[in-house]
Design an enzyme around this catalytic site. Structure first.
Site, PDB file in Angstrom:
ATOM      1  N   CYS A 184     -10.714  14.591 108.854  1.00 16.95           N
ATOM      2  CA  CYS A 184     -11.336  15.890 108.577  1.00 16.95           C
ATOM      3  C   CYS A 184     -10.329  16.771 107.853  1.00 16.95           C
ATOM      4  O   CYS A 184      -9.148  16.784 108.220  1.00 16.95           O
ATOM      5  CB  CYS A 184     -11.728  16.532 109.907  1.00 16.95           C
ATOM      6  SG  CYS A 184     -12.479  18.156 109.758  1.00 16.95           S
ATOM      7  N   LEU A 185     -10.786  17.503 106.855  1.00 19.44           N
ATOM      8  CA  LEU A 185      -9.885  18.403 106.108  1.00 19.44           C
ATOM      9  C   LEU A 185      -9.256  19.454 107.017  1.00 19.44           C
ATOM     10  O   LEU A 185      -8.165  19.947 106.735  1.00 19.44           O
ATOM     11  CB  LEU A 185     -10.643  19.103 104.973  1.00 19.44           C
ATOM     12  CG  LEU A 185     -11.125  18.222 103.817  1.00 19.44           C
ATOM     13  CD1 LEU A 185     -11.931  19.053 102.826  1.00 19.44           C
ATOM     14  CD2 LEU A 185      -9.958  17.541 103.115  1.00 19.44           C
ATOM     15  N   HIS A 244     -20.021  20.211 112.443  1.00 23.60           N
ATOM     16  CA  HIS A 244     -19.225  21.415 112.148  1.00 23.60           C
ATOM     17  C   HIS A 244     -20.070  22.687 112.286  1.00 23.60           C
ATOM     18  O   HIS A 244     -19.566  23.732 112.697  1.00 23.60           O
ATOM     19  CB  HIS A 244     -18.690  21.380 110.707  1.00 23.60           C
ATOM     20  CG  HIS A 244     -17.373  20.695 110.541  1.00 23.60           C
ATOM     21  ND1 HIS A 244     -16.221  21.140 111.143  1.00 23.60           N
ATOM     22  CD2 HIS A 244     -17.007  19.605 109.816  1.00 23.60           C
ATOM     23  CE1 HIS A 244     -15.207  20.350 110.795  1.00 23.60           C
ATOM     24  NE2 HIS A 244     -15.659  19.409 109.994  1.00 23.60           N
ATOM     25  N   HIS A 275     -20.960  14.145 110.719  1.00 22.73           N
ATOM     26  CA  HIS A 275     -19.690  14.872 110.927  1.00 22.73           C
ATOM     27  C   HIS A 275     -19.825  16.319 110.438  1.00 22.73           C
ATOM     28  O   HIS A 275     -19.445  17.265 111.147  1.00 22.73           O
ATOM     29  CB  HIS A 275     -18.581  14.130 110.158  1.00 22.73           C
ATOM     30  CG  HIS A 275     -17.244  14.803 110.157  1.00 22.73           C
ATOM     31  ND1 HIS A 275     -16.115  14.233 110.708  1.00 22.73           N
ATOM     32  CD2 HIS A 275     -16.844  15.999 109.650  1.00 22.73           C
ATOM     33  CE1 HIS A 275     -15.081  15.064 110.543  1.00 22.73           C
ATOM     34  NE2 HIS A 275     -15.501  16.141 109.905  1.00 22.73           N
ATOM     35  N   GLU A 276     -20.404  16.497 109.244  1.00 23.62           N
ATOM     36  CA  GLU A 276     -20.525  17.851 108.676  1.00 23.62           C
ATOM     37  C   GLU A 276     -21.523  18.696 109.464  1.00 23.62           C
ATOM     38  O   GLU A 276     -21.293  19.891 109.678  1.00 23.62           O
ATOM     39  CB  GLU A 276     -20.907  17.794 107.190  1.00 23.62           C
ATOM     40  CG  GLU A 276     -19.910  17.068 106.289  1.00 23.62           C
ATOM     41  CD  GLU A 276     -18.464  17.481 106.474  1.00 23.62           C
ATOM     42  OE1 GLU A 276     -18.190  18.632 106.835  1.00 23.62           O
ATOM     43  OE2 GLU A 276     -17.581  16.615 106.273  1.00 23.62           O
ATOM     44  N   GLN A 305     -15.554  25.544 107.278  1.00 24.94           N
ATOM     45  CA  GLN A 305     -14.191  25.095 106.962  1.00 24.94           C
ATOM     46  C   GLN A 305     -13.515  25.969 105.912  1.00 24.94           C
ATOM     47  O   GLN A 305     -12.299  25.907 105.745  1.00 24.94           O
ATOM     48  CB  GLN A 305     -14.199  23.636 106.495  1.00 24.94           C
ATOM     49  CG  GLN A 305     -14.544  22.664 107.624  1.00 24.94           C
ATOM     50  CD  GLN A 305     -14.470  21.247 107.140  1.00 24.94           C
ATOM     51  OE1 GLN A 305     -15.418  20.738 106.559  1.00 24.94           O
ATOM     52  NE2 GLN A 305     -13.335  20.606 107.352  1.00 24.94           N
ATOM     53  N   GLY A 316     -16.473  15.249 102.509  1.00 27.56           N
ATOM     54  CA  GLY A 316     -17.482  16.210 102.925  1.00 27.56           C
ATOM     55  C   GLY A 316     -16.807  17.507 103.312  1.00 27.56           C
ATOM     56  O   GLY A 316     -15.598  17.535 103.578  1.00 27.56           O
TER      57      GLY A 316
HETATM   58 CO    CO Z   1     -14.621  17.820 109.156  1.00 31.87          CO
END
Ligand code: CO
Length: 158
Positions: free
Chosen positions: A89-90, A135, A131-132, A51, A46
């Site tokens: 997470c990225l 953000h 999670h997204e 991000q 995701g």
């Molecule tokens: Co993330």
């Protein structure tokens, strides 16, 4: 389509609240295309616009292998259950911690053309959607567990 640079933990942009998308135009389309390219290249499940440094309420979630759901201006309508599982997470490369998330989530959102839709997800899809969406409000998974908080302290970041 281009790969964009991922904003990492410690960068204050990640802590800002994203604004709703108001124009469902070609710049939204390129943003979503680039987000998908970036997420696929980095093997993420995701990604949120913040991000890649864009403070707009847009995210992408891989709902099945090779299936990508674009979610713009989402609202969570309903959640059920709780499951605690490993998450990454990225923006926090190399760190994983067990986070409690709903087992089921139902959302309302818009697609890239401004069409409203509802979507239901379970298990890892529900986890990923929550999670997204976090953000978009400046919340990171490392905020949600003691292990995550210690990691931030160790790194000296917020
Ligand atoms: Co993330």
């Amino acid at each position: 389509m281009a790969t964009r640079k991922i904003v990492e933990l410690g960068n204050e942009t990640l802590r800002k609240k994203s604004k709703p998308v108001v124009s469902f135009d070609s710049s939204l389309a390129s943003l979503l295309d680039d987000m998908k390219t970036t997420m696929v290249e980095k093997n993420g499940m995701g990604i949120a616009a913040v991000q890649v440094g864009v403070l707009r309420r847009a995210v992408i979630v891989e709902t099945e292998p090779g299936e990508y759901l674009e979610i713009v201006n989402p609202t969570i309508l309903k959640t059920k259950g709780k499951v605690k599982k490993s998450e990454g997470c990225l923006s926090v490369p190399g760190f994983y911690t067990d986070v409690e998330r709903p087992k089921y989530v139902k959302i309302e959102a818009f697609d890239r053309n401004g069409q409203k839709f509802e979507f239901e997800g379970e298990d890892y899809v529900a986890r990923c959607i929550c999670h997204e969406i976090d953000h978009l409000d400046g919340v990171l998974f490392v905020d949600l567990t003691d292990e995550g908080k210690s990691y931030k302290t160790k790194k000296g970041v917020n």
